[in-house]
Scaffold this active site. Sequence first.
Site, PDB file in Angstrom:
ATOM      1  N   ASN A 177       0.829  -1.213   0.000  1.00  0.00           N
ATOM      2  CA  ASN A 177       0.000   0.000   0.000  1.00  0.00           C
ATOM      3  C   ASN A 177       0.860   1.258   0.000  1.00  0.00           C
ATOM      4  O   ASN A 177       0.603   2.214  -0.742  1.00  0.00           O
ATOM      5  CB  ASN A 177      -0.901   0.019   1.242  1.00  0.00           C
ATOM      6  CG  ASN A 177      -2.084  -0.921   1.151  1.00  0.00           C
ATOM      7  OD1 ASN A 177      -2.383  -1.458   0.089  1.00  0.00           O
ATOM      8  ND2 ASN A 177      -2.751  -1.125   2.259  1.00  0.00           N
TER       9      ASN A 177
ATOM     10  N   ARG B 200     -11.306  -4.135 -13.763  1.00  0.00           N
ATOM     11  CA  ARG B 200     -10.159  -4.984 -13.425  1.00  0.00           C
ATOM     12  C   ARG B 200     -10.632  -6.430 -13.478  1.00  0.00           C
ATOM     13  O   ARG B 200     -11.696  -6.756 -12.951  1.00  0.00           O
ATOM     14  CB  ARG B 200      -9.628  -4.695 -12.017  1.00  0.00           C
ATOM     15  CG  ARG B 200      -9.139  -3.285 -11.779  1.00  0.00           C
ATOM     16  CD  ARG B 200      -8.507  -3.163 -10.395  1.00  0.00           C
ATOM     17  NE  ARG B 200      -8.323  -1.790  -9.984  1.00  0.00           N
ATOM     18  CZ  ARG B 200      -7.270  -1.038 -10.306  1.00  0.00           C
ATOM     19  NH1 ARG B 200      -6.321  -1.549 -11.067  1.00  0.00           N
ATOM     20  NH2 ARG B 200      -7.160   0.205  -9.880  1.00  0.00           N
TER      21      ARG B 200
ATOM     22  N   ARG C 142      -5.588   1.902 -13.064  1.00  0.00           N
ATOM     23  CA  ARG C 142      -4.198   2.056 -12.628  1.00  0.00           C
ATOM     24  C   ARG C 142      -3.555   0.727 -12.248  1.00  0.00           C
ATOM     25  O   ARG C 142      -4.098  -0.055 -11.494  1.00  0.00           O
ATOM     26  CB  ARG C 142      -4.126   3.014 -11.442  1.00  0.00           C
ATOM     27  CG  ARG C 142      -2.704   3.291 -10.961  1.00  0.00           C
ATOM     28  CD  ARG C 142      -2.695   4.325  -9.875  1.00  0.00           C
ATOM     29  NE  ARG C 142      -2.977   5.650 -10.404  1.00  0.00           N
ATOM     30  CZ  ARG C 142      -3.738   6.559  -9.793  1.00  0.00           C
ATOM     31  NH1 ARG C 142      -4.332   6.244  -8.656  1.00  0.00           N
ATOM     32  NH2 ARG C 142      -3.925   7.735 -10.315  1.00  0.00           N
TER      33      ARG C 142
ATOM     34  N   HIS D  17     -15.915   3.257 -14.393  1.00  0.00           N
ATOM     35  CA  HIS D  17     -15.673   2.526 -13.153  1.00  0.00           C
ATOM     36  C   HIS D  17     -16.899   1.742 -12.705  1.00  0.00           C
ATOM     37  O   HIS D  17     -16.822   0.937 -11.781  1.00  0.00           O
ATOM     38  CB  HIS D  17     -15.251   3.522 -12.059  1.00  0.00           C
ATOM     39  CG  HIS D  17     -14.761   2.894 -10.797  1.00  0.00           C
ATOM     40  ND1 HIS D  17     -15.448   2.975  -9.605  1.00  0.00           N
ATOM     41  CD2 HIS D  17     -13.647   2.177 -10.532  1.00  0.00           C
ATOM     42  CE1 HIS D  17     -14.785   2.330  -8.659  1.00  0.00           C
ATOM     43  NE2 HIS D  17     -13.684   1.840  -9.188  1.00  0.00           N
TER      44      HIS D  17
ATOM     45  N   TYR E 113     -12.597  -9.719  -1.376  1.00  0.00           N
ATOM     46  CA  TYR E 113     -13.231  -8.406  -1.316  1.00  0.00           C
ATOM     47  C   TYR E 113     -14.680  -8.572  -0.907  1.00  0.00           C
ATOM     48  O   TYR E 113     -15.401  -9.387  -1.482  1.00  0.00           O
ATOM     49  CB  TYR E 113     -13.199  -7.711  -2.683  1.00  0.00           C
ATOM     50  CG  TYR E 113     -11.884  -7.067  -3.066  1.00  0.00           C
ATOM     51  CD1 TYR E 113     -10.669  -7.555  -2.603  1.00  0.00           C
ATOM     52  CD2 TYR E 113     -11.864  -5.968  -3.922  1.00  0.00           C
ATOM     53  CE1 TYR E 113      -9.477  -6.976  -2.979  1.00  0.00           C
ATOM     54  CE2 TYR E 113     -10.660  -5.381  -4.302  1.00  0.00           C
ATOM     55  CZ  TYR E 113      -9.466  -5.888  -3.825  1.00  0.00           C
ATOM     56  OH  TYR E 113      -8.288  -5.318  -4.192  1.00  0.00           O
TER      57      TYR E 113
ATOM     58  N   ARG F 275     -13.886   2.489   4.906  1.00  0.00           N
ATOM     59  CA  ARG F 275     -12.689   1.673   5.046  1.00  0.00           C
ATOM     60  C   ARG F 275     -11.421   2.519   5.072  1.00  0.00           C
ATOM     61  O   ARG F 275     -10.521   2.286   5.859  1.00  0.00           O
ATOM     62  CB  ARG F 275     -12.587   0.672   3.891  1.00  0.00           C
ATOM     63  CG  ARG F 275     -11.379  -0.266   4.040  1.00  0.00           C
ATOM     64  CD  ARG F 275     -11.174  -1.148   2.828  1.00  0.00           C
ATOM     65  NE  ARG F 275     -10.378  -0.485   1.820  1.00  0.00           N
ATOM     66  CZ  ARG F 275     -10.697  -0.369   0.550  1.00  0.00           C
ATOM     67  NH1 ARG F 275     -11.846  -0.847   0.126  1.00  0.00           N
ATOM     68  NH2 ARG F 275      -9.910   0.235  -0.318  1.00  0.00           N
TER      69      ARG F 275
ATOM     70  N   HIS G  48     -15.398  -3.413   0.647  1.00  0.00           N
ATOM     71  CA  HIS G  48     -15.318  -2.744  -0.645  1.00  0.00           C
ATOM     72  C   HIS G  48     -16.662  -2.236  -1.153  1.00  0.00           C
ATOM     73  O   HIS G  48     -16.724  -1.463  -2.107  1.00  0.00           O
ATOM     74  CB  HIS G  48     -14.716  -3.725  -1.667  1.00  0.00           C
ATOM     75  CG  HIS G  48     -14.298  -3.128  -2.955  1.00  0.00           C
ATOM     76  ND1 HIS G  48     -14.958  -3.389  -4.149  1.00  0.00           N
ATOM     77  CD2 HIS G  48     -13.294  -2.278  -3.274  1.00  0.00           C
ATOM     78  CE1 HIS G  48     -14.366  -2.730  -5.130  1.00  0.00           C
ATOM     79  NE2 HIS G  48     -13.351  -2.051  -4.641  1.00  0.00           N
TER      80      HIS G  48
END
EC number: 2.7.4.1
Length: 724
Positions: free
Chosen positions: A73, A406, A436, A466, A499, A595, A623
């Site tokens: 991270n 993704r 990204r 997204h 997730y 989160r 998530h």
Amino acid sequence: MTDSVLDEDRTSSDFDDDFEPFDIEGAPELLAERYLDRELGWLAFNQRVLELAEDSRVPVLERANFLAIFASNLDEFFMVRVAGLKRRIATGLAVPTNVGRSPVDVLTDISRKAGELQLRHAAAYQELVKPALAQAGIRIVSWAELGAAEVAHLRDYFSSQIFPVLMPLAVDPAHPFPYISGLSLNLSVRVRNSRTGRQEFARVKVPQMLPRFVRVDPAESVENARYVALEELIANHLGDLFPGMEIVEHHVFRVTRNEDVEIEEDETENLIQALEKELLRRRFGPPIRLEITDDMDEVTLGLLSRELDLPDQGIVRLPAPLDLGGLFDLARLDRPELHYPTHVPTTSILLQPPEPNIRPDMFAAIARKDVLLHHPYESFATSVQAFLEQAAADPDVLAIKQTLYRTSGDSPIVTALIDAAESGKQVLALVEIKARFDEAANITWARKLEKAGVHVVYGLVGLKTHCKAALVIRQEKGVLRHYSHIGTGNYNPKTSRIYEDLGLLTADAQVGKDLTRLFNELSGYAIEKKFKRLLVAPLHLRNGLLKLIAAETRNAEADRPCGIRIKVNSIVDEAIIDALYRASNAGVPVDVWVRGICSLRPGIPGLSENIRVRSILGRYLEHSRVFSFLNGGEPQVYIGSADMMHRNLDRRVEALVRLTEPDHLAEIDALFDLAMDESTSSWRLDGDGEWIRSSTDAEGRPLVDIQNLLMQQIGQRTRSGKRR
């Protein structure tokens, strides 16, 4: 539902009129400091990850995994956020900050806090996790602790498996200082020529494709094994790399580079080619951070800082070993008793066949009733994946439309889309190639889909797509029917196991029409504003939420039932935060479950005394995004892909879908009740920006782990056959 803020007769275009900002009454002294800094908020999130690694009640290999997650991270934070701040400061561009301080001061605070956390991270490894691993039979040893037999074995291993792939690079008048790739682990070596007495510098890159921790003796059992760090093994064989030279000094260092990608989409004719060029440039981005072991001498440090052109602020001294992301390797060891207990996701009872050993009919199940999915407690493979695989194979399905942000390298979702196209169906895949660090993989998948005959598009210029949506058009008795999925998570079977996400499977005609309009906008030139069960960014979402919040404010002022509950990854947007402050001032109880970053300050008298903020971290990454409004007793609840950040609301295509089934609304409410309950383990944010962990009660007993509880509850519900 005539009193609802968004009823069936209204559309999200009703939310498009400008929403004027307002003044915060009753707390003028807080006007300039009512937001917490977003970058420090992110570091606070990573600190919560670190606290899990420090927690002795967490299984030890999971603690090692949390140490690795913290390191990974922080690498990304420097590669993107810190790099972006430095670039904008250096080029004189405006640097957005919501805290009224200069960007240079913000960067100084970031460096200070990040440095403190890195030292704490190293201490957690050395003083807490490493000893706990040793107690469990996983010993990470130094070279000095090895006996002659182990040294001989490792020498053979080095000669056969490591030495051939090493590339020592000298630095002298004939050899310029080598390029240091981002995030690579390196040995700086100073050698002395025994004949001339001249000292030279060399660099040895630690190969990233080799195991970071090497088994000392393969004959040792997995329950009682020793490991040595790869860089230490190499360091103790430097004489083989520099024969005839005296090894004077050697140290480990690591460079983080600017790896943010920026493309001027308005100025390029071929987005993929431009992105590929930018990805190549990213490998050679300027250095942002230099990590060195705390024993590095000043001569070596001076050479590195000079050649890399890094000021002191960018240099971090840490105890060895550097790059604790290497602990990911150890965290995967096959020691079940040192991991979280195995959890097998259940299949939603609504998607199970009426009799055993019968293939479930996804379309029949969805047609009967909307299905609210909660991953990973409920299986992604037997729900969303099965839905798309059945659609690909069904001869009555005419078209499939899908967003891909993704996905995994061997994704069955991509395979299903390819199968559908090859069988003659109309298939549209909107691939977001600017996701990204997944850019290269998404380009590969986009080209593979195109070769199979899938219509591949890349969304709208200047916006990332997204939203998580899939639409299946099926012919049934001469009529076209829409089957839809809208979720909070990516179509990625691998991450769906770790997730936490929500998703809605529905045959509702209005949702199908809304998604048809949305896909037409994304693939063509339509400018669509008329959505009925969706809120879509960037056109409608912020204003839609602001009006829903304002309605709760009016309900509080009129003594009607009111309440706001929001679950997001991050909340930064000032307009949303100010609206929540105003609702709080009016008496609306506001619960925020976040989160990551939270720029909102809860519990401030005259500003936010009716706002509570909680954060939950655990074995699963929280998530899902949920927005719930009591609405005078007729709840309005949305799930979807959007966080409350400027990029989500202004620069991305996001979609929220409104839930309508009473049992779904009740399930969401119960979820918030659990999260906000004082008996649930969580972190509480105070008005000064400090996160305070509550994990035990007054007698020291562990508080409720919401993720464990949900595993039990959802598993029992499925086994009992009780439908929602």
